[in-house]
Design an enzyme around this catalytic site. Structure first.
Site, short mmCIF file in Angstrom:
data_model
loop_
_atom_site.label_atom_id
_atom_site.label_comp_id
_atom_site.label_asym_id
_atom_site.label_seq_id
_atom_site.Cartn_x
_atom_site.Cartn_y
_atom_site.Cartn_z
N GLU A 242 22.47 -29.04 -30.58
CA GLU A 242 21.77 -30.17 -29.98
C GLU A 242 22.26 -30.42 -28.56
O GLU A 242 23.43 -30.15 -28.23
CB GLU A 242 21.98 -31.43 -30.82
N CYS B 171 28.16 -40.19 -28.38
CA CYS B 171 29.41 -39.46 -28.60
C CYS B 171 29.79 -39.42 -30.08
O CYS B 171 29.80 -40.45 -30.76
CB CYS B 171 30.54 -40.12 -27.82
#
Length: 377
Positions: free
Chosen positions: A118, A365
């Protein structure tokens, strides 16, 4: 049907053939990109002029053509030959799912062998930043990270790494900065260094080194190599705790590469480059947010040599709930973050707080997982 490419068809040795291909194609790009070397070999085997390799490079990276068949300035025979050899378009990745939201555009890519990764494009209004992957999965098992829970599938090639950038550019996005903060530990993949060369090569992407960010949990040989080969690239060190025992749990690699050893290398990097080092620090409620943590973090930085300590910058990170992570972690409230940050400010430590763009679509994150399930414990 692909071509069988050999150096012997024209009676040249591999060394002579490699030299002949470089005469019209950028040497650095040929060295770092396996795909471009294959393009050059196809061009040469079919008897086309060597300048065609440079032309293809410019069409792909400057004019943003993603399909050989759309490169109409090339001879028809060459377009069909390249499409046949690569079994499709120029890019080594294909998008299989895209999600937009929360100022983020996340793309799930599939590599030619079916491995998934990704990448995320983040719109900061003032600029656009990409978060790209360097590995499919990760072997280092940080306790708060979804990528670490799926294990390492394999390393990415330099082309697979940089094609994530190229894809968004082909969409017409103006990319200002690129961060190696997606799936994987960048400094554990040797091909990241080839990717950095491609990204900074004027003949390819032409990014300034200062527009590139590499994050690491502290792979010591990688830090040394990055300082040697790419001193102007921004380096982010993921600390997350100033206490060795606690960091051993959060970042198990600390047992192999203690953060004290990392700081010794970071000191030398600052001395050599004069460039700021970013210290990533994850704010976990009831775990890494105490006054003792703040004081110890300050002390750790104040222990650095006087001529470098002012170039350490603490980047406080919010915790983002991640798929497959069951450590009981909680996000810290903003007022508690401010209290922690106040201690840093009072002691003269510069700091910032990272946003959570993309958290709503698993694009922030610690949330990338490539649609893989976590490995059983």
């Amino acid at each position: 049907m692909g071509f069988t490419l050999t150096f012997h068809l024209l009676g040249l040795s591999p060394t002579q053939k490699h030299h002949s291909l470089i005469t019209e194609a950028p040497a650095m790009a040929l060295q770092c990109s396996p795909r471009l070397r294959q393009v050059a070999e196809v061009v040469d085997q079919l008897g086309f002029e060597a300048y065609r390799t440079r032309q293809i490079l410019e069409l792909a990276y400057k004019s943003h053509y993603s399909d050989f068949m759309h490169m109409k300035v090339l001879p028809r025979k060459l377009r069909y030959a390249l499409t046949s050899h690569f079994s499709g378009p120029f890019l080594s990745l294909k998008p299989v799912k895209e999600v937009k939201g929360d100022f983020a555009h996340k793309v799930l890519f599939e590599c030619r062998d079916g491995v998934r990764i990704e990448a995320v494009s983040l719109d900061f209004h003032s600029h656009r930043s990409l978060c790209i992957s360097s590995q499919a999965g990760c072997a280092f098992s940080c306790s708060f990270c979804a990528t670490g829970k799926i294990g390492l599938k394999r390393q990415l090639t330099a082309d697979e790494i940089t094609d994530q950038v190229l894809y968004f550019m082909h969409l017409g996005q103006k990319v200002d900065t690129v961060s190696f903060m997606g799936m994987g530990e960048p400094l554990a993949n040797p091909k990241v260094f080839d990717a950095l060369k491609l990204l900074t090569d004027p003949d390819v992407f032409n990014f300034s080194s200062r527009r590139l960010n590499v994050s690491t949990i502290g792979i010591l040989p990688g830090i040394e190599k990055l300082t040697r080969e790419h001193p102007q690239v921004n380096l982010v060190f993921s600390l997350h705790s100033p206490f060795p025992e606690e960091r051993n749990v959060l970042v198990p690699t600390n047992r192999i590469y203690p953060f004290q050893d990392s700081f010794a290398l970071l000191d030398r990097r600052i001395e050599k480059t004069g460039r700021r080092i970013w210290i990533a620090y994850l704010m976990l409620k009831g775990r890494t947010d105490t006054h003792e943590h703040a004081d110890s973090l300050v002390q750790l930085i104040k222990e650095r040599p006087f001529n470098v300590q002012h170039l350490y910058h603490v980047n406080l990170l919010p915790y983002n709930t991640a798929r497959g992570v069951d450590g009981g972690f909680e996000r810290l409230e903003e007022n508690a973050v401010e209290k922690f940050a106040r201690t840093l400010s009072q002691k003269g430590i510069s700091w910032s707080y990272r946003n959570s763009f993309g958290a709503a679509i698993d694009a922030a994150c610690g949330q990338l997982h490539g649609m893989y399930e976590a490995k059983p414990k």
